[in-house]
Structures are given as C-alpha cells and as structure tokens.
Design an enzyme around this catalytic site. Structure first.
Site, PDB file in Angstrom:
ATOM      1  N   LYS A  25      28.761  51.530   1.870  1.00 24.71           N
ATOM      2  CA  LYS A  25      28.560  50.971   0.531  1.00 24.71           C
ATOM      3  C   LYS A  25      29.407  51.738  -0.484  1.00 24.71           C
ATOM      4  CE  LYS A  25      23.714  49.485   1.066  1.00 24.71           C
ATOM      5  NZ  LYS A  25      23.926  48.047   0.823  1.00 24.71           N
ATOM      6  N   ARG A  79      17.811  43.725   9.268  1.00 19.11           N
ATOM      7  CA  ARG A  79      17.445  42.656  10.210  1.00 19.11           C
ATOM      8  C   ARG A  79      17.490  43.148  11.656  1.00 19.11           C
ATOM      9  NH1 ARG A  79      22.187  39.010   7.853  1.00 19.11           N
ATOM     10  NH2 ARG A  79      21.685  40.326   6.060  1.00 19.11           N
TER      11      ARG A  79
HETATM   12  N1  BES Z   1      19.309  47.291   1.769  1.00 18.15           N
HETATM   13  C1  BES Z   1      20.324  46.318   1.566  1.00 18.15           C
HETATM   14  C2  BES Z   1      19.899  45.209   0.595  1.00 18.15           C
HETATM   15  C3  BES Z   1      19.736  45.631  -0.832  1.00 18.15           C
HETATM   16  C4  BES Z   1      20.821  45.597  -1.690  1.00 18.15           C
HETATM   17  C5  BES Z   1      18.518  46.008  -1.319  1.00 18.15           C
HETATM   18  C6  BES Z   1      20.659  45.951  -3.009  1.00 18.15           C
HETATM   19  C7  BES Z   1      18.353  46.378  -2.637  1.00 18.15           C
HETATM   20  C8  BES Z   1      19.434  46.345  -3.485  1.00 18.15           C
HETATM   21  C9  BES Z   1      20.697  45.676   2.893  1.00 18.15           C
HETATM   22  O1  BES Z   1      20.598  46.488   3.996  1.00 18.15           O
HETATM   23  C10 BES Z   1      22.123  45.272   2.790  1.00 18.15           C
HETATM   24  O2  BES Z   1      22.949  46.125   2.676  1.00 18.15           O
HETATM   25  N2  BES Z   1      22.375  43.972   2.819  1.00 18.15           N
HETATM   26  C11 BES Z   1      23.683  43.459   2.701  1.00 18.15           C
HETATM   27  C12 BES Z   1      23.874  42.400   3.766  1.00 18.15           C
HETATM   28  C13 BES Z   1      25.296  41.954   3.924  1.00 18.15           C
HETATM   29  C14 BES Z   1      26.136  43.054   4.503  1.00 18.15           C
HETATM   30  C15 BES Z   1      25.316  40.748   4.847  1.00 18.15           C
HETATM   31  C16 BES Z   1      23.826  42.859   1.308  1.00 18.15           C
HETATM   32  O3  BES Z   1      22.868  42.249   0.818  1.00 18.15           O
HETATM   33  O4  BES Z   1      24.867  43.043   0.713  1.00 18.15           O
HETATM   34 MN    MN Z   2      22.360  47.627   4.303  1.00 24.82          MN
END
Ligand code: BES
Ligand code: MN
Ligand code: ZN
Length: 500
Positions: free
Chosen positions: A276, A350
C-alpha cells in the site's frame, strides 16, 4: 483494560434543585414537566432566557443557564418533536449530554426528563440515557501520559430520574453487558499493531474463559494439517504466527446447532508485496475490526448469559512484505480444496475468511454464519461511514440483520450477488482468483469470493471497512474504533435466536 465508568444511579424522586439539573424543551417550545417547574420557581426566568437566546429545542442542542436565587445551573436539552422521540434518541441525548457537560466542566448532574409523552417509557428513557452516556464516555487514553488535567473529562456522576428506578436498573443491567463488549472491541481496534498482533490476540480472548467461554487457539501447525493454505499464505511474510481463534458459548439447548460469527483479523495490513502507499497506512492497524467485533460480541453474550449456542471464529494474521512473503501470482490450495490464484496480495482478507468460513461450516454445521470484515475500500466509495455493506445468500437472515441494524442505529445496506459478478473472479490457471476483472464492483466481487467458501449454509457478509472507525466524534461514540456490529449482532441473537 480498565475503564472509568460514569456513575449512573437511578432515582424515583423528583429532582428540582440539583446543582446541575438537566431538563428539556421540545421543538414546538413546550417545556418538559421539570423545565416548567424550574420556570415557575424562577418567575419565568427560564422561558425568557430560552427566548432571548432563540433556543429552538432542536435534537442534540443544549442550552446552559446560570440561574437566580437558589438554583445553580440548569441545562436545557433540545428534544425535537414529542411524538418522534424514540429509544435511539434517548441514547443520543445521553451521549451528547456527556460531551456537553464535560465541555462545561461539570462533575455531577441530575437528569429529569420523566413524565412526558414520548415513544419510550420513563424507565426505558432513563436506562437508554445512561447507556448512551456510558458509550460516549469511552476513552482510549492509556498512551497519553502528558494530557493536562484541564483537558480531561470532568463528569463522574449522572443521577437519572426514572419514575420506576428498579425497572430502569433492570433495563440498564442488560445494557451494561453490551457496553462491556463494545468497550472490549473498541480497545482491540484502537490498540496499535505492535500491541495487538497474532501472538498477543489470543490472550484477550482467553480472558473470556472467566465468563464460561471455551477458547481454542489453532496455530500454524494445526492449520497446516487442516489445509488452510489460503489463510496461512497471508501470514507467511510475518514474524508473528498466524492464529485461528475459536470461542464457544453454550447457553442454549444441548445439540442445538449454534449460530456462528466469523471475523477478519488482519492485525496490520501493509498490502504485502502488493504494498500500500505510505499515506494513511497507519489506519490498517484496525484491519482486525471484524475479529475485534466477534470477540466483543462474545463478551456481551457470555456476560448476559444468552440462551443460545454461539461460536465466534477469528482469523488472526499480519500481512507483511518479506523475503518469505506470498508473491502475486502464487497459487494456494484452500481447506475447501479449491485453488486460488493470488493476483493481489492486498486482497488478503478474503483469503483469511475463505478458510475461516469453510472451517466453521464444516466443523460446527451452524444455523447460519455472519462474517464481518473491513474488506474493501470500494464499500467506502459506495456507502461512506453511514451503512455497512450487507451481502447474503438468504433473504430471512438479511431481513433480520437489516431490522437489527435499524433498531440499534448500526444500519446495513444490502448489495447484490449474482452469477455475472461471480464470473468476474473466474481464473485461467486456478479455480478462482482473489480480485475481480477490473470492471468495477470491488465490494461485490469480494463477497462473491467469500460465497464460494460457504456451501449452502445461510450466510451474510458485512463489509465494515467504512464503519469500523470514525474520524469524528458521534453522539454515542467518540472518534476512534466504533465496535460497529456488536450491538447489531447482540440484537439479532436476542430477538431472533434465543430460547428458540
Ligand atoms: N483492508 C483493506 C480494505 C480497506 C481499505 C479497509 C481502506 C479500510 C480502509 C483490504 O485488505 C484491501 O486492501 N482491499 C483492497 C482490495 C483490492 C486489492 C482488490 C482494496 O479495497 O483496495
Ligand atoms: Mn489489503
Ligand atoms: Zn485488509
């Protein structure tokens, strides 16, 4: 973690002359019974003061008056409209009042709102005001070692008139169990990832053993044996050992199938090798909120000795980049036997839930499963911090969840599942891939992924990425972890599954 609670005794007596007295006024200008008494006792001073200040009695607003002869301070709470005042309004009033009183540096106050025709009885009103006050008074301040006294909250005691103090006390006792669970969840969610991590998380759960909860902790060896390679792959780059924590409360009939709650517990989500950006990454300490909610919920249910069999499962891992971390493109075989191509290591929640859900339905044959997860950023795009996303294969369960959400003020919004969405996660080299095809609907494709691991069990997925944390103070929740889901699921259990 120890919390300072506001003392909230209930009394029957009419309090006319507390040092700080809280009364009310409705939007149409009608004074509550006790407000009228104050007004009469001061020869109309109070109503004149309200008029001069153009105080309109709007919900959530307060008017502070220093009174003449004999009276000290009177605080008038805006109550909105009389025939629309519901239990949730009473909670919000209690919460807003705590913030207001602390702002006025008040240490003790008495609330006198009985004897008005509201959509809530006098003893319920009293209990709900105390409940809201307590929920708002939560503080996560253990790391603030230099906070000056004048910044700390002052309010220690809120005496509440109840008409029937015993009945109010009984109502409140029931709510106290919920407060306990909510506070535990908020603590877990607020703690940084160097404190709450896969090696330390089990200890918080084991504390529930004192309430009669059975707690089992599966480590990597046990999970390897079970074939939980989807979950294990996520924690592969972390020095901390991944855990699956299983908590059981058996308050129902023997042999009665349990209800099951499953939480995503990513104690820190860096994204892994699909790392990230640095901005706001610290927020990913609360990517374990789903696991925090099922733990707090368990505390509430056990504390109030719920007449139901419950199993709560938390998949607890840390998603780190490392020489040993999972790579984009890796293929893992999940406990279900389905193979998964990990296109993006940041779509890790997931993967954790795939094995946790499969394990839960396989071992416990539950009546239903509800999982909670801060699963997608896309749900924030769709629903912000207002609703949590609801996805389900079952209309009855969906309706019950939605109703529970409305009743406690934790609203859900159902989004669709379907074949066309499911096709978006089909994969060329494995059974399924862990992201969609880039055409959108990121929250739905995540839910479709989970659905591939639930068989035919009635199931619902709550995407709480937008609601697990609040950046601003709310009536019954200071900024920080909200524990969204604890109150909702406690309500679901109580109203639809206890003693049945
Ligand atoms: N934990 C994150 C989702 C999230 C993002 C929660 C911002 C709270 C605030 C999750 O694991 C994630 O990174 N999801 C990605 C999925 C994508 C890579 C398909 C997302 O939502 O960007
Ligand atoms: Mn994630
Ligand atoms: Zn995550």
């Amino acid at each position: 973690m120890a919390h300072e609670y506001i003392k909230t005794p209930f009394i029957n007596e009419d309090v006319h002359k507390a040092d700080v007295l809280v009364v009310g006024v409705f939007e149409d200008g009608t004074l509550t019974k006790q407000a009228k008494a104050v007004d009469e006792g001061t020869k109309g001073f109070l109503s004149r003061a309200l008029k001069t200040a153009e105080f309109k009695g709007k919900k959530g607003k307060f008017f502070h008056a220093v009174m003449p002869h004999g009276w000290e301070r009177v605080i008038v709470a805006g109550l909105g409209s009389m025939d629309k005042f519901e239990p949730l309004d009473a909670q919000n009033l209690g919460g807003d009042l705590v913030a207001f009183l602390n702002g006025q540096r008040v240490k003790e106050a008495a609330v006198a709102l009985c004897g008005n025709k509201l959509l809530v009885s006098d003893h319920d009103l009293a209990a709900e005001v105390a409940y809201g006050a307590q929920l708002r008074s939560y503080r996560f301040d253990k790391y603030r070692t230099k906070e000056p006294e004048e910044k700390k909250p002052t309010l220690k005691k809120l005496t509440i008139m109840a008409a029937d103090k015993n009945e109010a006390g009984r109502q409140y006792e029931r709510l106290e169990a919920v407060i306990e669970g909510v506070f535990l969840t908020r603590d877990l969610v607020s703690e940084p990832a160097n404190i709450v991590h896969p090696d330390s998380f089990p200890a918080y759960c084991k504390e529930l053993a004192a309430l009669g909860v059975e707690v089992e902790v599966l480590g990597e060896k046990e999970m390897k044996k079970l074939g939980m390679n989807a979950l294990l792959g996520v924690g592969q780059g972390s020095d901390k050992e991944s855990k699956l924590i299983v908590m059981q409360w058996n308050g129902g009939k023997k042999n009665d199938a349990p209800v099951a709650f499953i939480g995503k517990g990513v104690c820190f989500d860096t994204g892994g090798i699909s790392i990230k950006p640095a901005a706001n990454m610290e927020e990913m300490k609360w990517d374990m909120a789903g696991a925090g909610v099922v733990t707090g919920l368990m505390k509430t249910l056990a504390t109030r000795k719920a007449k139901v069999n419950v199993v709560c499962v938390a998949g607890v891992v840390e998603n780190m980049p490392d020489g040993n971390a999972q790579r984009p493109g890796d293929v893992v075989t999940s406990m279900s036997g389905q193979t998964i191509e990990v296109i993006n290591t940041d779509a890790e929640g997931r993967l954790v839930l795939a094995d946790a859900l499969w394990y839960t339905q396989d071992r416990f044959k539950p009546k239903f499963m509800v999982n909670l997860a801060t699963l997608t950023g896309a749900i924030i795009v769709a629903l912000a911090d207002v609703h949590a996303g609801l996805f389900s294969n079952n209309d009855v369960l969906s309706t019950r969840l939605t109703e529970s959400g409305i009743a406690v003020g934790e609203p859900l919004w159902r989004l669709p599942l379907g074949k066309e969405y499911d096709e978006k996660i089909n994969c060329d080299i494995a059974d399924v891939k862990n992201v969609g095809d880039g055409s959108g609907a990121g929250s739905i494709t995540a839910a479709q992924f989970l659905q591939r691991f639930v068989n035919d069990v009635p199931w619902a997925h709550l995407d709480i990425a937008g609601t697990a944390w609040t950046k601003k103070d709310k009536s019954i929740c200071p900024k920080g972890g909200t524990a969204f889901g604890v109150r909702l699921l406690d309500h679901l259990v109580e109203h639809f599954y206890e003693g049945k």
